[in-house]
Design an enzyme around this catalytic site. Structure first.
Site: not given
Length: 281
Positions: A12-13, A61, A177, A262
């Site tokens: 997650p961002e 995060k 990402n 990624r």
């Protein structure tokens, strides 16, 4: 009443974690737990029933649920973790065997699913888990000192690729990402551009923070300003499609090594610069 949840695809961002903390805080802060089960193998002997939740905070995060006995419950969503909120007694939307934490008050039940990283620790020791992080881009106290420290850490990675440095939580915390991809596009730089060749590093940091702030209080994430499905991003997850600006086909390639790899998305016309030798499209 439908469950409120933070459903995650990929790591997650920071804005997703920030929103999760805000929703958990609204539901739990100031409330006494009537149920406090920790189902993680290392924590099954702990019962949090009777504890009052003081607050729920995000740091990059990482999530910290803080209690009145001087302890905090740390969780990290990783690839597939999420917290859901339900009315007490309502059916859960995921299997019960995936639940790792159940925090229930008289009015709400918070269930943490697939929380691989879960730890109960003294609140004063939270720094042990997040002290290595760079400045949190969504820190409500963000100021010039935070920006200067992020810039110092960013420019110190001068021989590293821009896309990788944007993802490096030790430089600044919160970018995943999606935002790494969109920041590179909006800067007009290939993700493989070396940091020493970035014309304005401070602008990269400011833009990262701006995009996270723009989406911090809503579940939808948009970098284009359009919330309509399929129009929310410039290049992220649009491999093979036409660039919204110039019509060139968006390319994809893997960036990073091993578990840190990624998929990178970029427009070779709008983002000139270094490119990988092996591309997906």
């Amino acid at each position: 009443m439908a469950a409120h949840r933070a459903t995650v695809v990929g790591v997650p961002e920071g804005d997703t974690v920030h929103l999760t903390a805000r929703r958990l805080r609204a539901a739990l802060a100031g409330q006494v737990l009537v149920r406090g089960e920790l189902r993680h193998p290392r924590l099954v002997g702990h019962d949090l029933a009777g504890r009052t939740v003081l607050e729920v905070a995000s740091v990059g995060k990482h999530l910290f649920t803080r209690f009145d006995d001087g302890r905090s419950l740390h969780s990290h969503l990783r690839l597939d973790g999420s917290w859901h909120l339900y009315p007490p007694g309502a059916p859960w939307q995921r299997p019960s065997h995936q639940a790792r934490a159940v925090l229930e008050t008289d009015g709400r039940t918070a269930v943490g699913f697939n929380l691989h990283d879960l730890e109960l620790l003294p609140t004063g020791e939270e720094g042990r888990l997040v002290g290595h992080l760079g400045p949190d881009l969504l820190d409500p106290a963000w100021g010039d000192a935070h920006a200067a420290e992020a810039l110092r850490r960013f420019t110190a990675r001068e021989a590293s690729e821009l896309g990788l440095v944007l993802l490096e939580q030790r430089v600044m915390a919160g970018v995943g990402n999606l935002y790494k991809t969109e920041v590179c596009f909006l800067l007009g730089l290939s993700p493989w551009t070396l940091v020493r060749d970035v014309p304005d590093p401070a602008a990269a940091i400011a833009l990262s923070r701006e995009l996270l702030l723009r989406n911090a209080d809503r579940p939808q994430q948009s970098t284009t300003g359009d919330l309509a499905r399929g129009r929310q991003t410039w290049v992220f997850e649009r491999g093979g499609q036409r660039c919204r600006r110039c019509g060139t086909r968006i390319r994809t390639a893997e960036q990073g090594d091993g578990v840190y790899a990624r998929i990178a998305y970029w427009c070779p016309a709008c983002q000139p610069g270094p490119a990988p030798t092996r591309m997906r499209r």
